[in-house]
Design a protein around this motif. Sequence first.
Motif, PDB file in Angstrom:
ATOM      1  N   LYS A 105       0.828  -1.202   0.000  1.00  0.00           N
ATOM      2  CA  LYS A 105       0.000   0.000   0.000  1.00  0.00           C
ATOM      3  C   LYS A 105       0.864   1.254   0.000  1.00  0.00           C
ATOM      4  O   LYS A 105       0.552   2.236  -0.688  1.00  0.00           O
ATOM      5  CB  LYS A 105      -0.920  -0.007   1.224  1.00  0.00           C
ATOM      6  CG  LYS A 105      -1.842   1.213   1.298  1.00  0.00           C
ATOM      7  CD  LYS A 105      -2.730   1.149   2.529  1.00  0.00           C
ATOM      8  CE  LYS A 105      -3.623   2.392   2.604  1.00  0.00           C
ATOM      9  NZ  LYS A 105      -4.496   2.377   3.821  1.00  0.00           N
ATOM     10  N   GLU A 106       1.945   1.246   0.773  1.00  0.00           N
ATOM     11  CA  GLU A 106       2.837   2.410   0.825  1.00  0.00           C
ATOM     12  C   GLU A 106       3.490   2.651  -0.532  1.00  0.00           C
ATOM     13  O   GLU A 106       3.662   3.803  -0.957  1.00  0.00           O
ATOM     14  CB  GLU A 106       3.898   2.202   1.902  1.00  0.00           C
ATOM     15  CG  GLU A 106       3.363   2.309   3.317  1.00  0.00           C
ATOM     16  CD  GLU A 106       4.413   1.966   4.361  1.00  0.00           C
ATOM     17  OE1 GLU A 106       4.519   2.700   5.353  1.00  0.00           O
ATOM     18  OE2 GLU A 106       5.120   0.945   4.179  1.00  0.00           O
ATOM     19  N   GLN A 108       2.211   1.825  -3.448  1.00  0.00           N
ATOM     20  CA  GLN A 108       1.156   2.328  -4.327  1.00  0.00           C
ATOM     21  C   GLN A 108       0.859   3.799  -4.059  1.00  0.00           C
ATOM     22  O   GLN A 108       0.628   4.586  -4.990  1.00  0.00           O
ATOM     23  CB  GLN A 108      -0.106   1.488  -4.143  1.00  0.00           C
ATOM     24  CG  GLN A 108       0.026   0.057  -4.655  1.00  0.00           C
ATOM     25  CD  GLN A 108      -1.180  -0.809  -4.323  1.00  0.00           C
ATOM     26  OE1 GLN A 108      -1.905  -0.544  -3.357  1.00  0.00           O
ATOM     27  NE2 GLN A 108      -1.399  -1.853  -5.102  1.00  0.00           N
ATOM     28  N   GLU A 109       0.883   4.169  -2.784  1.00  0.00           N
ATOM     29  CA  GLU A 109       0.641   5.567  -2.433  1.00  0.00           C
ATOM     30  C   GLU A 109       1.766   6.460  -2.934  1.00  0.00           C
ATOM     31  O   GLU A 109       1.520   7.570  -3.439  1.00  0.00           O
ATOM     32  CB  GLU A 109       0.481   5.710  -0.921  1.00  0.00           C
ATOM     33  CG  GLU A 109      -0.812   5.117  -0.374  1.00  0.00           C
ATOM     34  CD  GLU A 109      -0.882   5.175   1.136  1.00  0.00           C
ATOM     35  OE1 GLU A 109       0.165   5.424   1.773  1.00  0.00           O
ATOM     36  OE2 GLU A 109      -1.982   4.953   1.687  1.00  0.00           O
ATOM     37  N   ALA A 112       1.384   6.803  -6.711  1.00  0.00           N
ATOM     38  CA  ALA A 112       0.281   7.709  -7.056  1.00  0.00           C
ATOM     39  C   ALA A 112       0.695   9.171  -6.855  1.00  0.00           C
ATOM     40  O   ALA A 112       0.378  10.041  -7.673  1.00  0.00           O
ATOM     41  CB  ALA A 112      -0.948   7.389  -6.214  1.00  0.00           C
ATOM     42  N   GLY A 113       1.417   9.436  -5.775  1.00  0.00           N
ATOM     43  CA  GLY A 113       1.872  10.793  -5.509  1.00  0.00           C
ATOM     44  C   GLY A 113       2.850  11.282  -6.551  1.00  0.00           C
ATOM     45  O   GLY A 113       2.782  12.436  -7.003  1.00  0.00           O
TER      46      GLY A 113
END
Length: 214
Positions: A105-106, A108-109, A112-113
């Motif tokens: 998840k980290e 992916q975040e 995305a950023g």
Amino acid sequence: MHRRRRTALLLSAAIAAAPLLTACGNDAHPGAAAVVGGQRITVSQLESRVNEVRAAQRAAVNDEAQYAQAIADTGTLSRDTLHNMVLDRVLHRAAQDAGVTVSRKEVQEMRAGLEEQVGGPKALRTAWLQQYSIAPERLDENLRLQLEAQKLAAKLGTDTSQPAFWNALSKASEKLNVDLNPRYGTWDVERSSRVDQQAPWVRDVTTAQAQQPA
């Protein structure tokens, strides 16, 4: 510069900072480009990574001249790719030793950023290919590396440019007993970085030529 952007410079900065050193190497591991923690990085694995980058570079340009220029701009690709593959394992060991983990998840975040910053997924893939020679299929893997570096530095109360961070990587390098095939240089434990091995005969010939009368 945004902190996440700055940590993306970890790999290229480490390569650029490496001095030219001489060190011992051996052929005790035939077929291996490097041995890290007793695990081989084979020459074929390295070549596969390099081919991924070359294929991505070819797909990203419109003509042979542009492709030739891309190859010329990344003439040390094999050595730099091996550096990244070894550093990935060293950093992962240092992060493990410090109790640092990175979740999917980290990653992916972070992706995305970064995509938002540079103008979308394609722009990010292109930027990482051009600036860091990271093939699109290795992007998440590289971002995990950057996050591990960032979180390790935070755990140590420092940042990736400071001695405390690189000391942790140095300790991990020593524990893993990194051994490079001499054709790719040597591994500087203190700097956790690949360095080129300067052959004495090259230095001697150059000196002799410089001393010849005009």
